[in-house]
Design an enzyme around this catalytic site. Structure first.
Site, PDB file in Angstrom:
ATOM      1  N   CYS A 259      21.905  14.261  30.820  1.00  0.00           N
ATOM      2  CA  CYS A 259      21.448  14.848  29.558  1.00  0.00           C
ATOM      3  C   CYS A 259      19.936  15.027  29.650  1.00  0.00           C
ATOM      4  O   CYS A 259      19.187  14.059  29.573  1.00  0.00           O
ATOM      5  CB  CYS A 259      21.836  13.910  28.414  1.00  0.00           C
ATOM      6  SG  CYS A 259      21.457  14.571  26.791  1.00  0.00           S
TER       7      CYS A 259
ATOM      8  N   CYS B 113      11.844  20.946  38.630  1.00  0.00           N
ATOM      9  CA  CYS B 113      11.006  20.080  37.798  1.00  0.00           C
ATOM     10  C   CYS B 113       9.837  20.881  37.237  1.00  0.00           C
ATOM     11  O   CYS B 113       9.131  21.556  37.988  1.00  0.00           O
ATOM     12  CB  CYS B 113      10.495  18.919  38.649  1.00  0.00           C
ATOM     13  SG  CYS B 113       9.339  17.844  37.757  1.00  0.00           S
TER      14      CYS B 113
END
Ligand code: FE
Length: 132
Positions: free
Chosen positions: A120, A48
Site C-alpha cells: 500500500c 522512486c
C-alpha cells in the site's frame, strides 16, 4: 547488494516538494483518494520519486479500493526493503526504497494471489515512467 544513496536532510528538502519530503523522509501518509496514482492504471514502471530506482511494475498493480496505489509485489526482491513499524499504536510492516531509504508505505498480508501481499504505497513516493 544495492548501493545506498545517502543525502542530508537539507539536500532532500531542497530536491523534493514539501509533500514528497513529508511522506518520504518523515514517513507521512497522503490522504486516501488524493494521490496521483491510486486510480491510474496505465502501463509503466513506478520508480522512486526520490532516487529513480525502479520499484513496481504496473503489471502487479491492482485495485485495492483503499485509495492508495497498491501492488502485490515489488519489481524485484531487492528493490523494496521492509522493517517493523510500531508507530500509531499499531504493528505494521513499513516499505522503504532499498536504495535511498525513502518511506513508501506499508505492506499488508491481505493482497491477491500469487503473493497474498498488498504493498500500500503513497503516490507521492512514486513516479510512473510510461511503457513505450
Ligand atoms: Fe529511492
Amino acid at each position: 547488494m544495492t548501493d545506498k544513496l545517502k543525502k542530508t536532510e537539507a539536500q532532500w528538502r531542497a530536491e523534493l516538494t514539501p509533500t514528497e519530503f513529508h511522506i518520504m523522509r518523515e514517513k507521512g501518509t497522503e490522504p486516501a483518494f488524493t494521490g496521483q496514482y491510486w486510480n491510474d492504471h496505465s502501463p509503466g514502471v513506478f520508480v522512486c520519486a526520490g532516487c529513480g530506482a525502479p520499484l513496481f511494475d504496473s503489471d502487479t498493480k491492482f485495485d485495492s479500493g483503499t485509495g492508495w496505489p497498491s501492488f502485490f509485489k515489488p519489481i524485484d526482491d531487492k528493490s523494496v526493503a521492509t522493517q517493523d513499524d510500531h508507530s500509531h499504536f499499531m504493528v505494521r510492516t513499513e516499505a522503504l526504497c532499498a536504495k535511498c531509504d525513502a518511506h513508501l508505505g506499508h505492506v499488508f498480508d491481505d493482497g491477491p494471489e500469487p503473493t497474498g501481499l498488498r504493498y500500500c504505497m503513497n503516490s507521492a513516493s512514486l513516479k510512473l515512467m510510461p511503457k513505450k
